[in-house]
Every structure is written in C-alpha cells, then in structure tokens.
Design an enzyme around this catalytic site. Structure first.
Site, PDB file in Angstrom:
ATOM      1  N   CYS A 141      31.019   1.960  29.517  1.00 10.50           N
ATOM      2  CA  CYS A 141      29.835   1.324  29.026  1.00 10.50           C
ATOM      3  C   CYS A 141      30.191   0.174  28.606  1.00 10.50           C
ATOM      4  CB  CYS A 141      29.482   2.417  27.866  1.00 10.50           C
ATOM      5  SG  CYS A 141      28.046   1.926  26.934  1.00 10.50           S
ATOM      6  N   CYS A 197      25.917  -3.219  32.967  1.00  7.82           N
ATOM      7  CA  CYS A 197      25.673  -1.988  32.354  1.00  7.82           C
ATOM      8  C   CYS A 197      25.852  -0.777  33.396  1.00  7.82           C
ATOM      9  CB  CYS A 197      24.091  -2.045  31.887  1.00  7.82           C
ATOM     10  SG  CYS A 197      23.664  -0.313  31.624  1.00  7.82           S
TER      11      CYS A 197
HETATM   12  N1  DGL Z   1      25.821   2.482  30.308  1.00  5.55           N
HETATM   13  C1  DGL Z   1      25.750   1.318  29.411  1.00  5.55           C
HETATM   14  C2  DGL Z   1      26.237   0.127  29.438  1.00  5.55           C
HETATM   15  O1  DGL Z   1      26.961   0.026  30.271  1.00  5.55           O
HETATM   16  C3  DGL Z   1      24.424   1.444  28.381  1.00  5.55           C
HETATM   17  C4  DGL Z   1      23.179   1.887  28.611  1.00  5.55           C
HETATM   18  C5  DGL Z   1      22.364   2.357  27.058  1.00  5.55           C
HETATM   19  O2  DGL Z   1      22.817   3.544  26.748  1.00  5.55           O
HETATM   20  O3  DGL Z   1      21.728   1.300  26.604  1.00  5.55           O
HETATM   21  O4  DGL Z   1      25.901  -0.822  28.906  1.00  5.55           O
END
Ligand code: DGL
Length: 289
Positions: A88, A199
C-alpha cells in the site's frame, strides 16, 4: 477468540524460511502486489491482510495509519511471517520508517512511487503520478521525487474515490470511466507520456487508464518491481522457502469476508482460504473474529 500475541517492540525471533510472507493493504489493492509475488515467488506461503474496516487509508492522518500498520504487522509476525510487504503506497508513506524502527530485525518492504523508472523512460520529460492525498503528503514521495526526478516535471494527480471504486469491484462502469478521464486527461494535457500508478488499487483499472491515455503513453504498475525486490531480499537473507511443500495462501479481512472472497477470486484467480479479523476497541490490536 484467538488473539495475536502482543510483542514488545524489539522482541525478535529468528524468522523461519518455511514461514509465510505477510502482505497487507487497506483493502483489495494489495492483491495487485500479491498476484505478482505469487507469480515470481511461487514457493512462498502468504498471509494477506485487508484492513477493510478502515478503507480508504488515503484521507487518513499519519498517526492513525501508523497505529493500524503497527497492529497489522504485529499480527502477521505473531502468525509466523518471515517478512512483511506493505502493499500500500499510502501506508508505506505514513508508516514504513516507523515499522522498520519498531521491528528492526524484520525485512519490511514497502511501496515507493515508481518515479525512478518513469524518469528513465519518459521522452517528454513530463511524468504523471496517480496517488492518494496521504501518499503525496508523506516525506517518502518528496524524497523519491527529489532523488530520481531531477529534470523531469511531475504532474501529481490525487485520485479521490478511485480506490473505493476498485473496492466495489467497479472498474468498468461509465461512472469509473468518467472519473478516470477527469484524472488522466489533465496529465496528458500537461504533456505526460508516462503515468505512474502510485496506489496499489489502481493497477486493477490499468486497462481503462491505458485506453484513455492512448498507446503512446506508458503506464507503470510497480507490482513486478516489488515482487522482484522481495525475491532478492529473501535470497540475501537465506529466507527463500525451500521446503518443497505446495504454497498455501490465506486472505484475512477486518471487513466482509464474502466481498474479499469475491475479490480474491476475481483478481487473483484462486479460491483462497478466507478469514475474518477484527480490531480491539482502541483500534490497536487485531484478533480473529
Ligand atoms: N492501496 C492503497 C495505496 O496503495 C490505498 C488506497 C486507500 O485505501 O486509500 O495507496
């Protein structure tokens, strides 16, 4: 109820090469990283945690995100994980340094916006970066940009709502298309010929992003690079699983197990073992629900 044992911050047990790799995200986005790890490191067992009780992470502040990330990491280590992948960007921006300080002996890998490869391939010298507000607010992005983007204009695009669309499994609707056009077109208008998906949710919308951007724009999904890096780190620490047993994969969520099951089936192409977790009242510790 089984509780993940609380460890003192610096407790250290020698990691077992036959143990799983722990992978986590706010939700299903980290599955884009999981599928690359499964492809490049097929011998590795995995435990994936989706903190869907708290998704999205993007608008949250650092203090809160650090608490969640620390709780998830403690849980994964108590479950025998030999290495942790923070799949993430938002969590990496807020908490990677903090996690490495709390667990100095553990291999903890995180997501860094792929500005370096983008700067190497862009011909227009304009690179678009799609991410959450917390990723752009963090020091990690500024440091990465400072280190790797000299002579390149970075067009930062906050993509409010896109991770939520992916959480809902909605990457093809006209509403998502409208949203993506709103995010992608300004980067193209600024001259970007390379777009970084910073993301882990966004690679699930890569086809639509590529269609809008057109064939002359390169869209970078960072998952292959982090999976390669994991293989290198496991190798250098003698932590590759050589036990020969078939890799097992568990997917745990603090949200709705049925929706995670559907996402794992759709995005990873497997019917993995699914389980439910919940946070204790102060949101600091994860326990099996
Ligand atoms: N998948 C996450 C990232 O890589 C974040 C998405 C979220 O929960 O806002 O930033």
């Amino acid at each position: 109820m089984v509780s993940a044992a609380r460890m003192t911050p610096h407790a250290f047990t020698t990691p077992d090469a036959a143990g799983p790799v722990g992978i986590f995200d706010s939700g299903v986005g980290g599955l884009s990283v999981w599928r690359e790890i499964a492809r490049q490191c097929p011998a590795e067992h995995t435990i994936y945690v989706a903190d869907q009780a708290h998704v999205p992470y993007g608008p949250r502040d650092e203090v809160e995100l650090r608490r969640f990330c620390e709780g998830i990491t403690r849980f994964l280590l108590a479950s025998g994980c030999k290495a942790i992948v923070v799949a993430c960007n938002t969590a990496s921006a807020a908490a990677l340094k903090h996690l490495r300080e709390c667990f100095p002996h553990v291999a903890i890998l995180g997501m860094e916006p792929a500005v370096k490869p983008a700067a190497q391939i862009t011909r227009s010298r304009v690179v678009g970066v799609m991410a959450t507000p917390a990723t752009f607010a963090g020091k990690l992005f500024r440091a990465t940009a400072g280190r790797h983007a000299s002579g390149v204009t970075l067009v930062t695009q906050v993509c409010d709502g896109l991770a939520e669309q992916v959480e809902r499994g909605d990457t093809d609707s006209s509403a998502t298309e409208v949203m993506l056009r709103r995010f992608v077109e300004p980067m193209l208008a600024a001259g970007a010929d390379t777009i970084v998906l910073a993301c882990t949710h966004y690679p699930f919308a890569l086809d639509a992003i590529q269609r809008i951007a057109g064939p002359r724009v390169t869209v970078i999904d960072p998952a292959p690079a982090i999976a390669r890096h994991l293989g290198d780190v496991l190798g250098s620490r003698q932590l590759r699983n050589g036990s020969g047993s078939r890799a097992t994969h568990r997917f745990l969520t603090t949200g709705d197990p049925a929706s995670l099951r559907a996402a794992v089936h759709r995005w990873c192409g497997i019917d993995g073992e699914i389980g439910a977790l919940r946070w204790t009242e102060d949101d600091s510790e994860l326990v099996f629900a």
